[in-house]
Design a protein around this motif. Sequence first.
Motif, PDB file in Angstrom:
ATOM      1  N   ARG A  75      -8.041   4.256  -7.994  1.00  0.00           N
ATOM      2  CA  ARG A  75      -9.380   4.733  -8.328  1.00  0.00           C
ATOM      3  C   ARG A  75     -10.037   3.801  -9.339  1.00  0.00           C
ATOM      4  O   ARG A  75      -9.380   3.023 -10.027  1.00  0.00           O
ATOM      5  CB  ARG A  75      -9.307   6.159  -8.871  1.00  0.00           C
ATOM      6  CG  ARG A  75      -8.716   7.155  -7.875  1.00  0.00           C
ATOM      7  CD  ARG A  75      -8.608   8.552  -8.460  1.00  0.00           C
ATOM      8  NE  ARG A  75      -7.961   9.466  -7.508  1.00  0.00           N
ATOM      9  CZ  ARG A  75      -7.719  10.748  -7.756  1.00  0.00           C
ATOM     10  NH1 ARG A  75      -8.063  11.274  -8.925  1.00  0.00           N
ATOM     11  NH2 ARG A  75      -7.134  11.504  -6.841  1.00  0.00           N
ATOM     12  N   CYS A  80       0.839  -1.207   0.000  1.00  0.00           N
ATOM     13  CA  CYS A  80       0.000   0.000   0.000  1.00  0.00           C
ATOM     14  C   CYS A  80       0.868   1.249   0.000  1.00  0.00           C
ATOM     15  O   CYS A  80       2.087   1.195   0.194  1.00  0.00           O
ATOM     16  CB  CYS A  80      -0.922  -0.009   1.215  1.00  0.00           C
ATOM     17  SG  CYS A  80      -0.053   0.066   2.809  1.00  0.00           S
ATOM     18  N   ASP A 127      -5.207  10.147  -1.797  1.00  0.00           N
ATOM     19  CA  ASP A 127      -6.108   8.995  -1.851  1.00  0.00           C
ATOM     20  C   ASP A 127      -5.859   8.023  -0.696  1.00  0.00           C
ATOM     21  O   ASP A 127      -5.006   8.250   0.153  1.00  0.00           O
ATOM     22  CB  ASP A 127      -5.945   8.279  -3.192  1.00  0.00           C
ATOM     23  CG  ASP A 127      -6.574   9.062  -4.339  1.00  0.00           C
ATOM     24  OD1 ASP A 127      -7.349   9.996  -4.079  1.00  0.00           O
ATOM     25  OD2 ASP A 127      -6.279   8.731  -5.508  1.00  0.00           O
ATOM     26  N   GLU A 128      -6.595   6.926  -0.709  1.00  0.00           N
ATOM     27  CA  GLU A 128      -6.486   5.877   0.296  1.00  0.00           C
ATOM     28  C   GLU A 128      -5.027   5.450   0.450  1.00  0.00           C
ATOM     29  O   GLU A 128      -4.312   5.224  -0.530  1.00  0.00           O
ATOM     30  CB  GLU A 128      -7.332   4.675  -0.121  1.00  0.00           C
ATOM     31  CG  GLU A 128      -7.234   3.483   0.799  1.00  0.00           C
ATOM     32  CD  GLU A 128      -7.836   3.747   2.176  1.00  0.00           C
ATOM     33  OE1 GLU A 128      -7.340   3.164   3.144  1.00  0.00           O
ATOM     34  OE2 GLU A 128      -8.803   4.538   2.260  1.00  0.00           O
ATOM     35  N   GLN A 129      -4.582   5.319   1.691  1.00  0.00           N
ATOM     36  CA  GLN A 129      -3.189   4.995   1.974  1.00  0.00           C
ATOM     37  C   GLN A 129      -2.983   3.565   2.456  1.00  0.00           C
ATOM     38  O   GLN A 129      -1.919   2.997   2.254  1.00  0.00           O
ATOM     39  CB  GLN A 129      -2.644   5.963   3.027  1.00  0.00           C
ATOM     40  CG  GLN A 129      -2.603   7.415   2.571  1.00  0.00           C
ATOM     41  CD  GLN A 129      -1.549   7.668   1.530  1.00  0.00           C
ATOM     42  OE1 GLN A 129      -0.355   7.726   1.825  1.00  0.00           O
ATOM     43  NE2 GLN A 129      -1.968   7.802   0.278  1.00  0.00           N
ATOM     44  N   GLY A 130      -3.986   2.999   3.134  1.00  0.00           N
ATOM     45  CA  GLY A 130      -3.808   1.668   3.695  1.00  0.00           C
ATOM     46  C   GLY A 130      -2.866   1.715   4.887  1.00  0.00           C
ATOM     47  O   GLY A 130      -2.430   2.803   5.304  1.00  0.00           O
ATOM     48  N   GLU A 171      -5.164  -1.943   5.429  1.00  0.00           N
ATOM     49  CA  GLU A 171      -6.537  -2.117   5.876  1.00  0.00           C
ATOM     50  C   GLU A 171      -6.639  -1.980   7.396  1.00  0.00           C
ATOM     51  O   GLU A 171      -5.845  -2.546   8.142  1.00  0.00           O
ATOM     52  CB  GLU A 171      -7.059  -3.492   5.445  1.00  0.00           C
ATOM     53  CG  GLU A 171      -8.535  -3.715   5.755  1.00  0.00           C
ATOM     54  CD  GLU A 171      -9.042  -5.045   5.244  1.00  0.00           C
ATOM     55  OE1 GLU A 171     -10.206  -5.385   5.535  1.00  0.00           O
ATOM     56  OE2 GLU A 171      -8.273  -5.751   4.549  1.00  0.00           O
TER      57      GLU A 171
END
Length: 327
Positions: free
Chosen positions: A139, A45, A77-80, A82
């Motif tokens: 994305r 990630c 954006d999303e970095q992680g 989880e």
Amino acid sequence: MYVRSTAVVLGDREPVQDAVAAGRYDPAVREAHGYESISVAGSGCAADMAVEAARTAIARSAVDHADIGVFVHAYVDEQGPEGVAEPASYVQGMAHDGRARALGLRQGCNSAIASLELGAMYVSAGGAAVLTSADKYGRQVDRYREDQGAVAGDGATAMVLARGSGVARLLSTEIVGDGRLSRLTPLDPGRFDDQQAYRTAQRRRVVSMMRTMTEAKRDCLRAVLADAETGPEDVRHWLLPYSGRFLVDRDLYAEFGIDDERTTWGLGRTIGHLISGGDPFVGLTHLLETGAVEVGDRVVMMGDSTGFAFGGAVLEIAAPAAWPVGP
């Protein structure tokens, strides 16, 4: 204050011709922008890329972990990974043996330059700062179709900032913000019937906002150069965003005497645009590691976030990079 060290983590280079051949990338857009390849990361990630870059930069800096007082992580954006809600804290905890402030900063493609200004404010009061940025495209829209102005690349950057000495002295920073342009965020390609309709609408918007953006960028560059008591003619290297050639502001280039030979576009066209603004940090690391800069050279770093903020920094090279560089 000084840049003690920098580090970069990039993905494998994916030739853009492969994307054209697969029907993912419009050949006319590819021709207009001039990208050769794009950095595409494999497993893992974005936050873990930032951790790797931070660890390397800290080791190169020889700064005592106890002296590091703040981590500033720039992202979009999303970095992680989880389950992690605060990527800045994750980067600090995984890269640093100790306690420190951990601040996340989101200002679009100007985020990394904004982190430099924020980190400098902290260092001016004492201690050292670690600045990171990270991007891994995830994305729903294909990266080759998401933005007609640039192709997003994957990568992470890190910089250690402290007082005393280092490879470059930070002379000035500047941020110019204009939230009135916030309504001009990129269009959603999914709202259009086809790519031609999307490109037509996007170009219409680009033309209308470029005038305002150009003046804001000019004001930013004028201010950061004046604060550093540096004229455009004194600048040896311009580290600019790796946007495609279609959106290069030639009037801006003309006013400040910028030419491609004094930028790192030759590198950028093989990486793509890091949307958290890491491009000039990649460029600076490249210049230091290849020996392309000399002591005394003035270097300008620049970031911009469409419609929101424009940032700049002026550095003076103080010493060659002391860390070993792999093949």
